[in-house]
Design an enzyme around this catalytic site. Structure first.
Site, PDB file in Angstrom:
ATOM      1  N   HIS A   1     -11.029  -2.890   2.383  1.00 15.01           N
ATOM      2  CA  HIS A   1     -11.378  -1.550   1.889  1.00 15.01           C
ATOM      3  C   HIS A   1     -12.283  -1.564   0.651  1.00 15.01           C
ATOM      4  CE1 HIS A   1      -9.974   2.919   1.866  1.00 15.01           C
ATOM      5  NE2 HIS A   1     -11.221   2.735   2.268  1.00 15.01           N
TER       6      HIS A   1
ATOM      7  N   HIS B   1       1.478   2.149   4.083  1.00 14.74           N
ATOM      8  CA  HIS B   1       0.522   3.253   4.235  1.00 14.74           C
ATOM      9  C   HIS B   1       0.810   4.006   5.541  1.00 14.74           C
ATOM     10  CE1 HIS B   1      -3.403   5.228   4.490  1.00 14.74           C
ATOM     11  NE2 HIS B   1      -3.702   4.780   3.286  1.00 14.74           N
TER      12      HIS B   1
ATOM     13  N   CYS C   1      -7.056   3.892  -2.693  1.00 13.86           N
ATOM     14  CA  CYS C   1      -7.210   2.481  -2.358  1.00 13.86           C
ATOM     15  C   CYS C   1      -8.421   1.812  -2.978  1.00 13.86           C
ATOM     16  CB  CYS C   1      -7.316   2.335  -0.844  1.00 13.86           C
ATOM     17  SG  CYS C   1      -5.999   3.158   0.031  1.00 13.86           S
TER      18      CYS C   1
ATOM     19  N   ASP D   1       0.843  -1.185   0.000  1.00 14.10           N
ATOM     20  CA  ASP D   1       0.000   0.000   0.000  1.00 14.10           C
ATOM     21  C   ASP D   1       0.885   1.244   0.000  1.00 14.10           C
ATOM     22  OD1 ASP D   1      -2.336   1.368   0.012  1.00 14.10           O
ATOM     23  OD2 ASP D   1      -3.001   0.725   1.990  1.00 14.10           O
ATOM     24  N   ASP D   2       0.674   2.105  -0.963  1.00  8.83           N
ATOM     25  CA  ASP D   2       1.393   3.380  -0.985  1.00  8.83           C
ATOM     26  C   ASP D   2       2.912   3.252  -1.005  1.00  8.83           C
ATOM     27  OD1 ASP D   2      -1.037   4.561  -1.001  1.00  8.83           O
ATOM     28  OD2 ASP D   2      -0.904   5.478   0.970  1.00  8.83           O
TER      29      ASP D   2
ATOM     30  N   LYS E   1      -5.698  -5.893   4.143  1.00  2.11           N
ATOM     31  CA  LYS E   1      -6.635  -4.772   3.990  1.00  2.11           C
ATOM     32  C   LYS E   1      -7.685  -5.039   2.914  1.00  2.11           C
ATOM     33  CE  LYS E   1      -6.373  -0.053   2.192  1.00  2.11           C
ATOM     34  NZ  LYS E   1      -5.630   1.208   2.282  1.00  2.11           N
TER      35      LYS E   1
END
Ligand code: NAG
Ligand code: NAG
Ligand code: NAG
Ligand code: NAG
Ligand code: NAG
Ligand code: NAG
Length: 493
Positions: free
Chosen positions: A134, A229, A78, A40-41, A132
């Site tokens: 989401h 993240h 996301c 993530d990120d 995750k």
């Protein structure tokens, strides 16, 4: 530093060739195990093999044995990115084009969408997810366990504390900020993991899934790591190699990336130990690009035209992805390749942002769209496309941006003092900008005036895509989401 347009072109041709060979092979062979690790990120300049100061020995090694995709796009935020991965469809086609799902919004990926794990189940796979989600959780039917995963361990919202696994959120209709646990084992709240750093927790879970798996069945394991993240949190031991990094945020972030790299190493080791490795397709990709250290630090200079440091994450550009794919003798890539060729399109008004994404036809026809503020330009009116919409589209070497590009500055590569790489203003900001990204990968020379027919063509394409968009689903917060002081975030409807 500058990427080589020719080698990119060669890669895509190669990929296209491989694909046709592979589709032929697929029917004849035993289905491979698929392990998809989504970071993530994570930014371009955050892996060792991109000459970063951050060390990622596992990613470097695995990618050297496999294929590095250096030129594909992921979504900037996301929910749309994950929506694409799970549905194979752009968010303009699922109504999820607007921003992300906040904890109290009563919606999820439309229930009539068949998700990737459901399709793989039908193909005989055991399906497991760690990390995750989401993609919505206001009611139980939205949960990963009801959307094709045999097992799930992870968190349902978009971000939280890496150690306490708590998420704080302001429930606007109640005028109340609630902090509550967001961690589940299957559909049950998992209370026993306070203090466990999520990168380790999730990689241990993934390793557990691999160890339990009966290798006579094909495995699909989706590991959606919390790393890297925000918030910037990491156990002290991962910081030791980075004492030389002066910027505290960058140092913490580097430690987080190291932990993530170790997780990837542990997962690949478990696959080897369990004898699955030789028939595994392992994919590592970013879901979105850097956001974790909001401090302008993780971009390779100029890789992105600009980055917003708006903490809400609303104004970000579609981002260059980063992918490492490793496979053994058997190649079965269609399933995940669909993820790599996406286009994105954002439309913005003062209050809400509308994110639209479009699927690319395939290698060589990459295009994407982004977010913009309202600026009109009559000159291009005949395409029918409203250029006050913040959008971007890529076709072969061309990339067109319309509207406000997200921010007005370049961000320097960490540690880079060169004026060329500094926070220079983009001047002037035009409602239409065209770049030849093969000659000019850093998007420094705006050439719309020299190539008006290219602009016309791309605007027409944008308009065609826009016509296929579904209405946006972005409901207001539902106060019934409130878990109260003692319970966890989760389905309430
Ligand atoms: C929200 O709560 C704060 C204090 O917690 C209060 O000052 C404020 O007036 C409240 N706002 C509304 C709209 O009720
Ligand atoms: C990787 O495995 C080692 C050995 O079991 C363990 O100490 C470490 O915490 C693991 N790292 C992660 C990120 O899970
Ligand atoms: C794995 O699955 C096969 C086929 O279903 C079965 O014959 C075998 O006993 C299983 N192995 C284990 C260790 O459960
Ligand atoms: C980002 O960089 C600018 C310019 O160097 C600086 O003013 C700003 O404080 C930085 N942002 C953060 C959060 O450090
Ligand atoms: C173009 O889009 C902007 C913002 O999205 C909107 O305010 C404006 O009314 C649109 N113009 C037309 C002609 O539709
Ligand atoms: C940037 O400037 C600092 C302080 O002047 C210096 O120590 C550092 O080596 C420079 N970094 C680069 C990449 O030039």
């Amino acid at each position: 530093m500058t990427r080589d347009g020719k080698s990119q072109a060669a890669f895509w041709i190669l990929a296209a060739g491989l694909l046709s060979v592979l589709t032929g092979l697929v029917s004849a062979v035993r289905p491979p195990h698929i392990v998809f690790i989504l970071a993530d990120d994570l930014g371009w300049y955050d892996v060792g093999y991109h000459s970063s100061e951050i060390r990622t020995p596992n990613l470097d090694r695995l990618s050297a044995q496999g294929v590095r995709l250096e030129n594909y796009y992921v979504q900037p935020v996301c929910t749309p990115s994950r929506n694409q991965l799970m549905t194979g469809r752009y968010q303009i086609h699922t109504g999820m084009q607007h921003q992300i799902i906040w904890p109290c919004q009563p919606y999820c990926v439309p229930l009539d969408e068949k998700l990737l794990p459901q399709l793989l189940k039908e193909a005989g796979y055991d399906t497991h997810m760690v990390g995750k989600w989401h993609l919505g959780m206001y009611k139980k039917d939205c949960l990963p366990t009801r959307r094709g995963f045999d097992t799930y361990f992870g968190y349902l919202t978009g971000s939280e504390d890496y150690f306490t696994h708590e998420r704080c959120y302001n429930i606007a209709p109640l005028n109340l900020t609630r902090c509550a646990l967001d961690l589940r084992d299957g559909e049950e709240v998992a209370t026993a993991y306070k203090g466990d750093y999520s990168t380790e927790l999730f990689s241990q879970r993934a390793v557990g899934v691999i160890k339990k798996h009966n290798s006579s069945k094909p495995l699909f394991l989706y590991v959606a790591l919390q790393a890297v993240h925000s918030p910037l949190q990491v156990p002290e031991r991962y910081l030791a190699p980075y004492s030389f990094i002066e910027d505290r945020h960058r140092r913490l972030y580097a430690g987080m990336v190291s932990a993530m790299d170790e997780a990837v190493g542990n997962i690949s080791l478990a696959l080897q130990q369990e004898g699955l490795w030789d028939n595994t397709v392992l994919v590592f990709s970013t879901g979105t690009q850097t956001y974790a250290n909001l401090q302008n630090q993780t971009q390779k200079c100029g890789v992105l035209r600009c980055r917003s440091s708006v903490p809400s994450g609303l104004h970000r550009h579609p981002q260059k992805g980063l992918c490492v794919c490793r496979w053994s003798d058997i190649l079965w890539v269609n399933v995940f390749l669909m993820f790599f060729f996406f286009v994105c399109f954002w439309k913005v008004d003062e209050v809400k942002y509308q994110l639209h994404c479009l699927l690319l036809a395939g290698p060589g026809r990459r295009s994407r769209l982004t977010l913009a503020r309202g600026v009109a330009e009559d000159r291009w009116a005949k395409s029918g496309f409203n250029v006050s919409i913040h959008a971007a589209i890529r076709s072969s070497n061309w990339k067109l941006l319309t509207g406000y590009p997200g921010c007005e500055v370049w961000f320097p590569r960490p540690g880079d003092n060169g004026s060329d790489c500094g926070l220079s203003k983009l001047d002037p900001l035009k409602p239409i900008m065209l770049f030849d990204v093969e000659k000019d990968p850093e998007e420094r020379n705006e050439v719309s005036a020299q190539f008006p027919s290219v602009v016309d063509y791309l605007l027409t394409r944008l308009q065609e895509h826009q016509k296929t968009a579904l209405p946006i689903n972005y409901p207001d917060d539902d106060p019934k989401c409130d878990p109260g002081p003692t319970r966890a975030w989760g389905p309430w409807a």
